[in-house]
Motif scaffolding. Sequence first.
Motif, PDB file in Angstrom:
ATOM      1  N   TYR A 175       0.689  -1.351  -0.076  1.00 29.22           N
ATOM      2  CA  TYR A 175       0.149  -0.450  -0.039  1.00 29.22           C
ATOM      3  C   TYR A 175       0.717   1.390   0.431  1.00 29.22           C
ATOM      4  O   TYR A 175       1.570   1.192   0.634  1.00 29.22           O
ATOM      5  CB  TYR A 175      -0.634   0.043   1.536  1.00 29.22           C
ATOM      6  N   VAL A 176       0.878   2.159  -0.842  1.00 21.87           N
ATOM      7  CA  VAL A 176       1.658   3.467  -1.069  1.00 21.87           C
ATOM      8  C   VAL A 176       0.268   4.725  -0.857  1.00 21.87           C
ATOM      9  O   VAL A 176       1.252   5.580  -1.550  1.00 21.87           O
ATOM     10  CB  VAL A 176       2.362   3.448  -2.466  1.00 21.87           C
ATOM     11  N   GLY A 177      -0.873   4.076  -0.257  1.00 18.15           N
ATOM     12  CA  GLY A 177      -1.622   5.523  -0.209  1.00 18.15           C
ATOM     13  C   GLY A 177      -1.173   6.359   0.924  1.00 18.15           C
ATOM     14  O   GLY A 177       0.130   5.872   1.530  1.00 18.15           O
ATOM     15  N   ASN A 178      -2.511   7.643   1.333  1.00 23.41           N
ATOM     16  CA  ASN A 178      -1.568   8.317   2.082  1.00 23.41           C
ATOM     17  C   ASN A 178      -2.961   8.127   2.917  1.00 23.41           C
ATOM     18  O   ASN A 178      -2.885   8.881   4.212  1.00 23.41           O
ATOM     19  CB  ASN A 178      -1.708   9.260   1.594  1.00 23.41           C
ATOM     20  N   LYS A 179      -3.867   7.793   3.284  1.00 24.54           N
ATOM     21  CA  LYS A 179      -4.649   7.429   4.060  1.00 24.54           C
ATOM     22  C   LYS A 179      -4.212   6.462   5.447  1.00 24.54           C
ATOM     23  O   LYS A 179      -3.318   5.380   5.722  1.00 24.54           O
ATOM     24  CB  LYS A 179      -5.968   6.398   3.688  1.00 24.54           C
ATOM     25  N   ARG A 180      -4.918   6.968   6.772  1.00 23.45           N
ATOM     26  CA  ARG A 180      -4.544   6.424   7.988  1.00 23.45           C
ATOM     27  C   ARG A 180      -4.807   5.018   8.167  1.00 23.45           C
ATOM     28  O   ARG A 180      -3.769   4.052   8.652  1.00 23.45           O
ATOM     29  CB  ARG A 180      -4.743   6.592   8.701  1.00 23.45           C
ATOM     30  N   TYR A 181      -5.916   4.122   7.776  1.00 27.66           N
ATOM     31  CA  TYR A 181      -6.517   2.390   8.387  1.00 27.66           C
ATOM     32  C   TYR A 181      -6.473   1.992   6.546  1.00 27.66           C
ATOM     33  O   TYR A 181      -6.978   3.036   5.427  1.00 27.66           O
ATOM     34  CB  TYR A 181      -8.078   2.546   8.381  1.00 27.66           C
ATOM     35  N   VAL A 182      -6.025   0.982   6.378  1.00 32.45           N
ATOM     36  CA  VAL A 182      -5.889  -0.116   5.226  1.00 32.45           C
ATOM     37  C   VAL A 182      -6.255  -1.186   6.417  1.00 32.45           C
ATOM     38  O   VAL A 182      -6.119  -1.849   7.471  1.00 32.45           O
ATOM     39  CB  VAL A 182      -4.515  -0.158   4.498  1.00 32.45           C
ATOM     40  N   ARG A 183      -7.660  -2.332   5.372  1.00 33.23           N
ATOM     41  CA  ARG A 183      -8.132  -3.065   5.026  1.00 33.23           C
ATOM     42  C   ARG A 183      -7.746  -3.936   4.029  1.00 33.23           C
ATOM     43  O   ARG A 183      -7.775  -3.485   3.009  1.00 33.23           O
ATOM     44  CB  ARG A 183      -8.919  -2.928   5.967  1.00 33.23           C
ATOM     45  N   VAL A 184      -8.017  -5.550   4.597  1.00 29.72           N
ATOM     46  CA  VAL A 184      -7.696  -6.347   3.382  1.00 29.72           C
ATOM     47  C   VAL A 184      -9.409  -7.130   2.938  1.00 29.72           C
ATOM     48  O   VAL A 184     -10.323  -7.550   3.850  1.00 29.72           O
ATOM     49  CB  VAL A 184      -6.922  -7.711   3.441  1.00 29.72           C
ATOM     50  N   VAL A 185      -9.641  -6.760   1.422  1.00 27.09           N
ATOM     51  CA  VAL A 185     -10.912  -7.534   0.738  1.00 27.09           C
ATOM     52  C   VAL A 185     -10.637  -9.385   0.114  1.00 27.09           C
ATOM     53  O   VAL A 185      -9.402  -8.662  -0.628  1.00 27.09           O
ATOM     54  CB  VAL A 185     -11.528  -6.728   0.224  1.00 27.09           C
ATOM     55  N   TYR A 186     -10.995  -9.888   0.701  1.00 27.16           N
ATOM     56  CA  TYR A 186     -10.765 -10.639  -0.782  1.00 27.16           C
ATOM     57  C   TYR A 186     -11.936 -11.453  -1.433  1.00 27.16           C
ATOM     58  O   TYR A 186     -13.348 -11.164  -0.148  1.00 27.16           O
ATOM     59  CB  TYR A 186      -9.929 -12.063   0.911  1.00 27.16           C
ATOM     60  N   THR A 187     -12.276 -11.673  -2.623  1.00 32.27           N
ATOM     61  CA  THR A 187     -13.384 -12.600  -2.400  1.00 32.27           C
ATOM     62  C   THR A 187     -13.454 -13.618  -3.529  1.00 32.27           C
ATOM     63  O   THR A 187     -12.065 -13.595  -4.057  1.00 32.27           O
ATOM     64  CB  THR A 187     -13.396 -11.382  -3.676  1.00 32.27           C
ATOM     65  N   GLU A 188     -13.789 -14.460  -2.951  1.00 28.42           N
ATOM     66  CA  GLU A 188     -13.757 -15.896  -3.673  1.00 28.42           C
ATOM     67  C   GLU A 188     -14.728 -16.321  -4.678  1.00 28.42           C
ATOM     68  O   GLU A 188     -15.566 -15.039  -5.090  1.00 28.42           O
ATOM     69  CB  GLU A 188     -14.136 -17.014  -2.421  1.00 28.42           C
ATOM     70  N   ALA A 189     -14.418 -17.012  -5.596  1.00 24.32           N
ATOM     71  CA  ALA A 189     -14.613 -17.235  -7.101  1.00 24.32           C
ATOM     72  C   ALA A 189     -14.686 -19.015  -7.001  1.00 24.32           C
ATOM     73  O   ALA A 189     -13.594 -19.349  -6.888  1.00 24.32           O
ATOM     74  CB  ALA A 189     -14.395 -17.034  -8.257  1.00 24.32           C
ATOM     75  N   GLY A 190     -15.686 -19.194  -6.955  1.00 19.98           N
ATOM     76  CA  GLY A 190     -15.763 -20.486  -6.960  1.00 19.98           C
ATOM     77  C   GLY A 190     -15.353 -21.411  -5.230  1.00 19.98           C
ATOM     78  O   GLY A 190     -16.076 -20.725  -4.875  1.00 19.98           O
ATOM     79  N   VAL A 191     -14.819 -22.537  -5.553  1.00 21.59           N
ATOM     80  CA  VAL A 191     -14.726 -22.589  -4.001  1.00 21.59           C
ATOM     81  C   VAL A 191     -13.053 -23.008  -3.509  1.00 21.59           C
ATOM     82  O   VAL A 191     -11.833 -23.470  -4.422  1.00 21.59           O
ATOM     83  CB  VAL A 191     -15.458 -24.283  -3.781  1.00 21.59           C
ATOM     84  N   ILE A 192     -12.938 -22.390  -2.310  1.00 21.10           N
ATOM     85  CA  ILE A 192     -11.646 -21.867  -1.842  1.00 21.10           C
ATOM     86  C   ILE A 192     -11.666 -23.156  -0.720  1.00 21.10           C
ATOM     87  O   ILE A 192     -12.283 -22.910   0.260  1.00 21.10           O
ATOM     88  CB  ILE A 192     -10.710 -21.173  -1.570  1.00 21.10           C
ATOM     89  N   SER A 193     -11.226 -24.476  -0.404  1.00 24.73           N
ATOM     90  CA  SER A 193     -11.643 -25.512   0.064  1.00 24.73           C
ATOM     91  C   SER A 193     -10.842 -25.089   1.668  1.00 24.73           C
ATOM     92  O   SER A 193     -10.427 -26.023   2.511  1.00 24.73           O
ATOM     93  CB  SER A 193     -11.210 -26.851   0.025  1.00 24.73           C
ATOM     94  N   GLY A 194      -8.741 -24.640   1.390  1.00 24.85           N
ATOM     95  CA  GLY A 194      -8.118 -24.298   2.847  1.00 24.85           C
ATOM     96  C   GLY A 194      -7.985 -22.818   2.886  1.00 24.85           C
ATOM     97  O   GLY A 194      -8.413 -21.947   1.651  1.00 24.85           O
ATOM     98  N   ALA A 195      -7.407 -22.435   4.101  1.00 21.04           N
ATOM     99  CA  ALA A 195      -7.460 -21.415   4.211  1.00 21.04           C
ATOM    100  C   ALA A 195      -6.310 -20.996   3.806  1.00 21.04           C
ATOM    101  O   ALA A 195      -5.383 -21.180   3.856  1.00 21.04           O
ATOM    102  CB  ALA A 195      -7.549 -21.730   6.029  1.00 21.04           C
ATOM    103  N   VAL A 196      -6.361 -19.585   4.108  1.00 25.95           N
ATOM    104  CA  VAL A 196      -5.529 -18.609   3.025  1.00 25.95           C
ATOM    105  C   VAL A 196      -4.650 -17.494   4.549  1.00 25.95           C
ATOM    106  O   VAL A 196      -5.863 -16.713   4.451  1.00 25.95           O
ATOM    107  CB  VAL A 196      -5.759 -17.524   1.950  1.00 25.95           C
ATOM    108  N   SER A 197      -3.516 -17.475   4.590  1.00 23.78           N
ATOM    109  CA  SER A 197      -3.451 -16.738   5.665  1.00 23.78           C
ATOM    110  C   SER A 197      -2.576 -15.285   5.493  1.00 23.78           C
ATOM    111  O   SER A 197      -1.949 -15.075   3.760  1.00 23.78           O
ATOM    112  CB  SER A 197      -1.912 -17.294   6.173  1.00 23.78           C
ATOM    113  N   ILE A 198      -3.261 -14.161   5.617  1.00 30.28           N
ATOM    114  CA  ILE A 198      -3.038 -12.744   5.247  1.00 30.28           C
ATOM    115  C   ILE A 198      -2.054 -12.183   6.701  1.00 30.28           C
ATOM    116  O   ILE A 198      -3.239 -12.057   7.945  1.00 30.28           O
ATOM    117  CB  ILE A 198      -4.350 -11.601   5.162  1.00 30.28           C
TER     118      ILE A 198
END
Length: 128
Positions: free
Chosen positions: A81-104
């Motif tokens: 992230y190279v923006g200038n806002k104070r707070y940042v969060r991650v959005v994750y969007t599934e297409a189909g089915v993800i059956s095992g966890a992804v770590s962020i």
Amino acid sequence: LAAAVTGTGKTGYVDASEVDALSFIIAGGTTGADGSNTLTISLEHADATPASAASYTAVPDTQVRGTAVIDDDDQVHQIAYVGNKRYVRVVYTEAGVISGAVSIVAVGENLARGDYPEGTVLTTGAVS
């Protein structure tokens, strides 16, 4: 910020006010991802009221370095992230089915110490 995710959703926030650089590491092991089953990562940011979902907007592509799409097993991606806002969060969007966890994981660095970045513990919190 450390989250194990599947499906579609959003993480809590990261307060970027104390760091010069903010990046996110996205790692998946056996996720069942393939060409039609994917998890796409994007970012949202806000200036104030970190716990209010209404205060977040999508980060423009010009303020993100790298891309992250889990589309196979055993993948690791990093986006910055190279923006200038104070707070940042991650959005994750599934297409189909993800059956095992992804770590962020969020990583913040202060670059004021020459060649070796000074690590900073990031402030995180929930968004409702």
